[in-house]
Design a protein around this motif. Sequence first.
Motif, short mmCIF file in Angstrom:
data_model
loop_
_atom_site.label_atom_id
_atom_site.label_comp_id
_atom_site.label_asym_id
_atom_site.label_seq_id
_atom_site.Cartn_x
_atom_site.Cartn_y
_atom_site.Cartn_z
N PRO A 24 -39.24 38.09 -39.14
CA PRO A 24 -39.89 39.32 -39.60
C PRO A 24 -41.40 39.34 -39.37
O PRO A 24 -42.01 40.39 -39.45
CB PRO A 24 -39.56 39.38 -41.09
N LEU A 25 -42.00 38.19 -39.08
CA LEU A 25 -43.44 38.15 -38.84
C LEU A 25 -43.79 38.36 -37.37
O LEU A 25 -44.95 38.57 -37.04
CB LEU A 25 -44.01 36.79 -39.28
N HIS A 26 -42.78 38.33 -36.50
CA HIS A 26 -43.04 38.47 -35.07
C HIS A 26 -43.63 39.84 -34.75
O HIS A 26 -43.11 40.87 -35.15
CB HIS A 26 -41.75 38.26 -34.27
N GLY A 27 -44.75 39.82 -34.07
CA GLY A 27 -45.39 41.07 -33.66
C GLY A 27 -46.32 41.66 -34.69
O GLY A 27 -46.98 42.66 -34.41
N ILE A 33 -50.43 42.35 -42.33
CA ILE A 33 -49.83 41.63 -43.45
C ILE A 33 -50.70 41.76 -44.69
O ILE A 33 -50.22 42.11 -45.78
CB ILE A 33 -49.60 40.15 -43.09
N VAL A 34 -52.01 41.51 -44.54
CA VAL A 34 -52.93 41.59 -45.69
C VAL A 34 -52.99 43.01 -46.23
O VAL A 34 -52.97 43.23 -47.44
CB VAL A 34 -54.33 41.07 -45.29
N THR A 35 -53.03 43.99 -45.34
CA THR A 35 -53.08 45.39 -45.77
C THR A 35 -51.81 45.77 -46.54
O THR A 35 -51.89 46.43 -47.59
CB THR A 35 -53.27 46.31 -44.56
N ALA A 36 -50.66 45.35 -46.04
CA ALA A 36 -49.39 45.67 -46.73
C ALA A 36 -49.35 45.02 -48.10
O ALA A 36 -48.91 45.65 -49.08
CB ALA A 36 -48.21 45.21 -45.88
N LEU A 37 -49.79 43.77 -48.20
CA LEU A 37 -49.80 43.08 -49.50
C LEU A 37 -50.76 43.76 -50.48
O LEU A 37 -50.42 43.94 -51.66
CB LEU A 37 -50.18 41.61 -49.31
N ALA A 38 -51.93 44.13 -50.00
CA ALA A 38 -52.92 44.79 -50.87
C ALA A 38 -52.40 46.16 -51.33
O ALA A 38 -52.60 46.54 -52.48
CB ALA A 38 -54.25 44.94 -50.15
N LEU A 81 -45.77 35.00 -49.14
CA LEU A 81 -45.77 36.11 -50.10
C LEU A 81 -45.33 37.40 -49.42
O LEU A 81 -44.60 38.21 -50.00
CB LEU A 81 -47.14 36.28 -50.74
N TYR A 82 -45.73 37.60 -48.18
CA TYR A 82 -45.32 38.79 -47.43
C TYR A 82 -43.80 38.81 -47.25
O TYR A 82 -43.16 39.84 -47.45
CB TYR A 82 -46.03 38.83 -46.08
N LEU A 83 -43.22 37.67 -46.91
CA LEU A 83 -41.76 37.59 -46.75
C LEU A 83 -41.06 37.86 -48.09
O LEU A 83 -40.03 38.54 -48.14
CB LEU A 83 -41.35 36.23 -46.19
N PHE A 84 -41.63 37.34 -49.18
CA PHE A 84 -41.08 37.61 -50.51
C PHE A 84 -41.15 39.10 -50.82
O PHE A 84 -40.20 39.68 -51.36
CB PHE A 84 -41.84 36.80 -51.57
#
Length: 102
Positions: A24-27, A33-38, A81-84
């Motif tokens: 899921p992190l590919h690409g 990632i940081v923006t989605a978490l924030a 944390l992003y995968l979680f």
Amino acid sequence: MTDEAPAGPVPPPAPAKTAQPRNPLHGLTLEAIVTALADYYGWERLGKLVPIRCFAIDPSVGSSLKFLRKTPWAREKVESLYLFMLREQRREQQQQQQPPQR
């Protein structure tokens, strides 16, 4: 007949792009990632979940990226944390799609 050598060296073949359908992190960029978490957790909660200064004190995407690119252990925590978060979102969607039980 003339045997002429090619003009210049022959470039090597382009490397085959490896598909990673199960990753899921590919690409994804670190910025995405940081923006989605924030967006999902907010900076305050993100600072508690991953206790690093760039999330807790005057947080911004830029300062976070600068720190995370230099610090592999912190980047691993953020990616984890992003995968979680993705698993949490999937669970929420599945619960919304299930009809209420009687």
